[in-house]
Design a protein around this motif. Sequence first.
Motif, PDB file in Angstrom:
ATOM      1  N   ASP A  52       8.587 -19.272 -57.528  1.00  0.00           N
ATOM      2  CA  ASP A  52       8.029 -19.616 -56.220  1.00  0.00           C
ATOM      3  C   ASP A  52       6.562 -19.207 -56.118  1.00  0.00           C
ATOM      4  O   ASP A  52       5.843 -19.680 -55.246  1.00  0.00           O
ATOM      5  CB  ASP A  52       8.830 -18.971 -55.090  1.00  0.00           C
ATOM      6  CG  ASP A  52      10.214 -19.584 -54.957  1.00  0.00           C
ATOM      7  OD1 ASP A  52      10.392 -20.750 -55.387  1.00  0.00           O
ATOM      8  OD2 ASP A  52      11.114 -18.907 -54.432  1.00  0.00           O
ATOM      9  N   GLU A  53       6.122 -18.325 -56.998  1.00  0.00           N
ATOM     10  CA  GLU A  53       4.720 -17.917 -57.023  1.00  0.00           C
ATOM     11  C   GLU A  53       3.844 -18.903 -57.793  1.00  0.00           C
ATOM     12  O   GLU A  53       2.631 -18.746 -57.846  1.00  0.00           O
ATOM     13  CB  GLU A  53       4.586 -16.515 -57.607  1.00  0.00           C
ATOM     14  CG  GLU A  53       5.225 -15.452 -56.733  1.00  0.00           C
ATOM     15  CD  GLU A  53       5.000 -14.051 -57.252  1.00  0.00           C
ATOM     16  OE1 GLU A  53       4.061 -13.846 -58.044  1.00  0.00           O
ATOM     17  OE2 GLU A  53       5.768 -13.165 -56.857  1.00  0.00           O
ATOM     18  N   VAL A  55       1.896 -22.453 -58.614  1.00  0.00           N
ATOM     19  CA  VAL A  55       1.138 -23.431 -57.842  1.00  0.00           C
ATOM     20  C   VAL A  55       1.002 -24.670 -58.713  1.00  0.00           C
ATOM     21  O   VAL A  55       0.731 -24.571 -59.905  1.00  0.00           O
ATOM     22  CB  VAL A  55      -0.263 -22.903 -57.457  1.00  0.00           C
ATOM     23  CG1 VAL A  55      -1.080 -23.965 -56.771  1.00  0.00           C
ATOM     24  CG2 VAL A  55      -0.147 -21.658 -56.590  1.00  0.00           C
ATOM     25  N   ASP A  68       2.509 -25.243 -53.310  1.00  0.00           N
ATOM     26  CA  ASP A  68       3.149 -24.010 -53.745  1.00  0.00           C
ATOM     27  C   ASP A  68       4.427 -24.342 -54.495  1.00  0.00           C
ATOM     28  O   ASP A  68       5.127 -25.297 -54.152  1.00  0.00           O
ATOM     29  CB  ASP A  68       3.478 -23.124 -52.547  1.00  0.00           C
ATOM     30  CG  ASP A  68       2.225 -22.598 -51.864  1.00  0.00           C
ATOM     31  OD1 ASP A  68       1.179 -22.534 -52.536  1.00  0.00           O
ATOM     32  OD2 ASP A  68       2.299 -22.246 -50.673  1.00  0.00           O
TER      33      ASP A  68
END
Length: 119
Positions: A52-53, A55, A68
């Motif tokens: 989830d971090e 990009v 994101d």
Amino acid sequence: MTEYLIYFNQQWVGDHDEEWFRGRAPLAKAVVDEMRSAGVYVFAGGLVEDVDEAVTADATSGTVLFTDGPFAESKEHLGGLAVVEVPDLDAAKVWAGKLAVACGWPQEVREFGSHPDAG
């Protein structure tokens, strides 16, 4: 000399406690140090587990759009990698084997294609 990517997917790691992982770190570092001493080391590193971090940069519409998270939902994602510059696949396989033993999970080997800056 040819560059090879040695990598693993995070899901190949398996479930282990923190103590087990702490015991593997010095073993993996020793292999990276051996790569440096042998003159084959280009780069090595692990990635943050939380995808989830991530990009995503997507320019397929003609304009760069940053979002994101990963580009595609997937059950597997890259966990870490090493790049070595060695004479051939057999030599790359030796390093992949050493990393597999040190880390305690499988490693995959792939040859890099042509470089954009290659003449």
